[in-house]
Design a protein around this motif. Structure first.
Motif, PDB file in Angstrom:
ATOM      1  N   THR A   6       9.503  -4.177   7.199  1.00 28.89           N
ATOM      2  CA  THR A   6      11.005  -4.031   6.470  1.00 28.89           C
ATOM      3  C   THR A   6      10.679  -2.734   5.615  1.00 28.89           C
ATOM      4  N   THR A   7      11.666  -2.502   4.568  1.00 24.06           N
ATOM      5  CA  THR A   7      11.597  -1.495   3.773  1.00 24.06           C
ATOM      6  C   THR A   7      12.061  -2.104   2.367  1.00 24.06           C
ATOM      7  N   SER A   8      11.496  -1.308   1.369  1.00 22.42           N
ATOM      8  CA  SER A   8      11.672  -1.963   0.130  1.00 22.42           C
ATOM      9  C   SER A   8      13.185  -1.833  -0.457  1.00 22.42           C
ATOM     10  N   ARG A   9      14.087  -1.622   0.448  1.00 24.12           N
ATOM     11  CA  ARG A   9      15.572  -1.809  -0.163  1.00 24.12           C
ATOM     12  C   ARG A   9      15.806  -3.249  -0.261  1.00 24.12           C
ATOM     13  N   ALA A  10      16.806  -3.450  -1.207  1.00 24.63           N
ATOM     14  CA  ALA A  10      17.015  -5.007  -1.529  1.00 24.63           C
ATOM     15  C   ALA A  10      17.616  -5.421  -0.592  1.00 24.63           C
ATOM     16  N   LEU A  11      18.685  -4.930   0.390  1.00 23.50           N
ATOM     17  CA  LEU A  11      19.255  -5.780   1.280  1.00 23.50           C
ATOM     18  C   LEU A  11      18.090  -6.108   2.399  1.00 23.50           C
ATOM     19  N   ASP A  12      17.193  -4.993   2.733  1.00 21.23           N
ATOM     20  CA  ASP A  12      16.204  -5.549   3.717  1.00 21.23           C
ATOM     21  C   ASP A  12      15.325  -6.322   3.190  1.00 21.23           C
ATOM     22  N   GLU A  13      14.768  -6.448   1.873  1.00 20.32           N
ATOM     23  CA  GLU A  13      13.818  -7.369   1.453  1.00 20.32           C
ATOM     24  C   GLU A  13      14.708  -8.753   1.559  1.00 20.32           C
ATOM     25  N   ALA A  14      15.814  -8.878   1.030  1.00 15.66           N
ATOM     26  CA  ALA A  14      16.451 -10.145   0.979  1.00 15.66           C
ATOM     27  C   ALA A  14      16.441 -11.115   2.379  1.00 15.66           C
ATOM     28  N   THR A  15      17.229 -10.287   3.085  1.00 12.15           N
ATOM     29  CA  THR A  15      17.277 -10.490   4.815  1.00 12.15           C
ATOM     30  C   THR A  15      15.754 -10.846   5.442  1.00 12.15           C
ATOM     31  N   SER A  16      14.816 -10.165   5.129  1.00 13.72           N
ATOM     32  CA  SER A  16      13.687 -10.623   5.571  1.00 13.72           C
ATOM     33  C   SER A  16      13.272 -11.623   4.977  1.00 13.72           C
ATOM     34  N   MET A  17      13.348 -12.077   3.604  1.00  9.08           N
ATOM     35  CA  MET A  17      13.065 -13.227   3.090  1.00  9.08           C
ATOM     36  C   MET A  17      13.886 -14.351   3.942  1.00  9.08           C
ATOM     37  N   ALA A  18      14.973 -14.376   3.968  1.00 10.56           N
ATOM     38  CA  ALA A  18      15.881 -15.238   4.623  1.00 10.56           C
ATOM     39  C   ALA A  18      15.333 -15.733   5.870  1.00 10.56           C
ATOM     40  N   VAL A  19      14.980 -14.559   6.740  1.00 11.34           N
ATOM     41  CA  VAL A  19      14.295 -14.870   8.111  1.00 11.34           C
ATOM     42  C   VAL A  19      12.944 -15.813   7.911  1.00 11.34           C
ATOM     43  N   ALA A  20      12.012 -15.087   6.766  1.00 14.06           N
ATOM     44  CA  ALA A  20      10.863 -15.930   6.619  1.00 14.06           C
ATOM     45  C   ALA A  20      11.034 -17.278   6.169  1.00 14.06           C
ATOM     46  N   GLU A  21      11.841 -17.341   5.292  1.00 17.66           N
ATOM     47  CA  GLU A  21      12.236 -18.907   4.798  1.00 17.66           C
ATOM     48  C   GLU A  21      12.743 -19.844   5.595  1.00 17.66           C
ATOM     49  N   TYR A  22      13.598 -19.273   6.586  1.00 17.14           N
ATOM     50  CA  TYR A  22      14.143 -20.185   7.876  1.00 17.14           C
ATOM     51  C   TYR A  22      12.930 -20.620   8.573  1.00 17.14           C
ATOM     52  N   LEU A  23      12.040 -19.424   9.114  1.00 12.66           N
ATOM     53  CA  LEU A  23      11.064 -19.797  10.080  1.00 12.66           C
ATOM     54  C   LEU A  23       9.933 -20.849   9.190  1.00 12.66           C
ATOM     55  N   LYS A  24       9.699 -20.574   8.076  1.00 14.35           N
ATOM     56  CA  LYS A  24       8.650 -21.173   7.195  1.00 14.35           C
ATOM     57  C   LYS A  24       9.029 -22.957   7.428  1.00 14.35           C
ATOM     58  N   ALA A  25      10.488 -23.194   7.259  1.00 10.97           N
ATOM     59  CA  ALA A  25      10.785 -24.629   7.345  1.00 10.97           C
ATOM     60  C   ALA A  25      10.630 -25.087   8.565  1.00 10.97           C
ATOM     61  N   GLN A  26      10.175 -24.357   9.685  1.00  9.99           N
ATOM     62  CA  GLN A  26      10.024 -24.818  11.088  1.00  9.99           C
ATOM     63  C   GLN A  26       8.420 -24.724  11.434  1.00  9.99           C
ATOM     64  N   GLY A  27       7.626 -24.471  10.192  1.00  8.46           N
ATOM     65  CA  GLY A  27       6.339 -24.310  10.615  1.00  8.46           C
ATOM     66  C   GLY A  27       5.699 -23.046  10.937  1.00  8.46           C
ATOM     67  N   VAL A  28       6.191 -21.935  10.786  1.00  7.55           N
ATOM     68  CA  VAL A  28       5.718 -20.782  11.331  1.00  7.55           C
ATOM     69  C   VAL A  28       5.270 -19.888   9.890  1.00  7.55           C
ATOM     70  N   ASP A  29       3.982 -19.246  10.356  1.00  4.61           N
ATOM     71  CA  ASP A  29       3.434 -18.515   9.182  1.00  4.61           C
ATOM     72  C   ASP A  29       3.857 -17.201   9.210  1.00  4.61           C
ATOM     73  N   VAL A  30       4.390 -16.684   8.092  1.00  9.20           N
ATOM     74  CA  VAL A  30       5.218 -15.336   8.234  1.00  9.20           C
ATOM     75  C   VAL A  30       4.701 -14.629   7.117  1.00  9.20           C
ATOM     76  N   GLU A  31       4.396 -13.211   7.432  1.00  9.43           N
ATOM     77  CA  GLU A  31       3.932 -12.172   6.569  1.00  9.43           C
ATOM     78  C   GLU A  31       5.018 -11.091   6.554  1.00  9.43           C
ATOM     79  N   ILE A  32       5.271 -10.519   5.207  1.00 12.33           N
ATOM     80  CA  ILE A  32       6.482  -9.405   5.286  1.00 12.33           C
ATOM     81  C   ILE A  32       5.692  -8.388   4.505  1.00 12.33           C
ATOM     82  N   GLN A  33       5.745  -7.122   5.380  1.00 11.76           N
ATOM     83  CA  GLN A  33       5.184  -6.096   5.135  1.00 11.76           C
ATOM     84  C   GLN A  33       6.399  -5.062   4.686  1.00 11.76           C
TER      85      GLN A  33
END
Length: 313
Positions: free
Chosen positions: A37-64
């Motif tokens: 993703t990029t460092s733009r706030a909307l991109d970061e927030a959306t990426s975090m939302a996807v990551a947290e959703y998948l984390k709740a299901q047991g997936v290991d997520v890295e955001i670059q």
């Protein structure tokens, strides 16, 4: 040039896990996901939302995070392990020349999920500046270019606008006789956003190009100038991958993006900014705000999140 950095959520690390979406009961076998993703706030927030959703299901997520959209695109071509998926979660520009305004991507990438929100910029000002602008336009002595005098007195700040987008906006404004002074804001984060909003309310003839989903517009009682913006650049929040890549988590990522309309994006950004500027004694972080948003959207169990309804300070 700023180097990409990583934000990592520890999930279940295993040879393979099975992910089941809230509304899609089809099991998906994978173990890791890297989000570009990029460092733009909307991109970061959306990426975090996807990551947290998948984390709740047991997936290991890295955001670059990458400093430019082109860098994030390029990173999608990096080799990965067989059990690791790679997706880009970013705000991609629409093709200005296409009749349907489709998302413009490099030829080797494809969209695997797209949010319904259409992201555009708004010429945001205080209610006093907006009212003065409207009055000057009505009372102008030049009916062919009624905005000329009003715009000439203004300074427009444009955070996170690339040169091509700024040129398109400038040309569109010039056709309406509006040629203000432009100033660049290099970084738009919680701190600079707050400073810009304060400047809007305190200094006359100040305009800031904000994304229409920025919560400050409604929360701070700001106004937008009555200017035609159909020719201005627009973008969409998308999940993209290399055209030859398997996308085992596409359906799960789509679960998050599908609910991200304009109102939902504004709510997500409100929590994102509030968490960064919170002065509460509670230990409340951005990922807590993102998880609260997911719970409000019925994407994760609300019993697993911090209730922030009374803690937005």
């Amino acid at each position: 040039m700023r180097h990409a950095h990583s934000l990592r959520w520890a999930g279940l690390v295993a040879a393979a896990v099975f992910v089941v979406g809230c509304s899609d009961q089809t099991a998906v076998e994978t173990s890791q996901l890297t989000i570009m993703t990029t460092s733009r706030a909307l991109d970061e927030a959306t990426s975090m939302a996807v990551a947290e959703y998948l984390k709740a299901q047991g997936v290991d997520v890295e955001i670059q995070q990458h400093s430019a959209l082109s860098e994030a695109y390029g990173a999608l071509n990096a080799p990965t392990a067989q059990d690791q998926a790679v997706l880009g979660i970013l705000t991609a520009p629409q093709d200005q020349q296409a009749e349907e305004r489709t998302v413009q991507l490099p030829e080797d990438l494809e969209i695997v999920a797209q949010a319904p929100a259409e992201i555009g910029f708004v010429a945001t000002a205080s209610s006093i500046t907006a009212a003065k602008f409207a009055r000057q336009v009505v009372e102008t002595d030049d009916p062919e270019m009624p905005m000329g005098e009003a715009c000439a007195e203004q300074t427009w700040f444009h955070p996170q606008l690339d040169e091509e987008s700024l040129e398109i906006i400038g040309d569109a404004l010039a056709q309406q006789g509006c040629e203000p002074t432009f100033e660049t804001v290099e970084t738009l984060d919680a701190e600079t956003s707050t400073e810009l909003i304060e400047q809007l309310t305190m200094e006359p003839n100040t305009v800031v190009m904000l994304r229409g989903v920025n919560p400050a517009i409604s929360d701070q009682g700001l106004a937008s100038l009555d200017i035609e913006t159909r020719q201005w650049p627009h973008s969409n929040i998308v999940a993209v991958s290399h055209i030859d890549a398997d996308n085992p988590l596409a359906a799960e990522v789509g679960e998050v993006l599908d609910v991200l309309n304009s109102d939902a994006a504004t709510t997500l950004m409100r929590g994102y900014y509030n968490a960064q500027t919170s002065v509460s004694d509670l230990q409340y972080e951005v990922d807590d705000a993102v998880r609260y948003w997911l719970a409000e959207a019925d994407l994760i169990d609300p019993d697993t999140v911090i209730n922030i309804t009374d803690d937005n300070d």
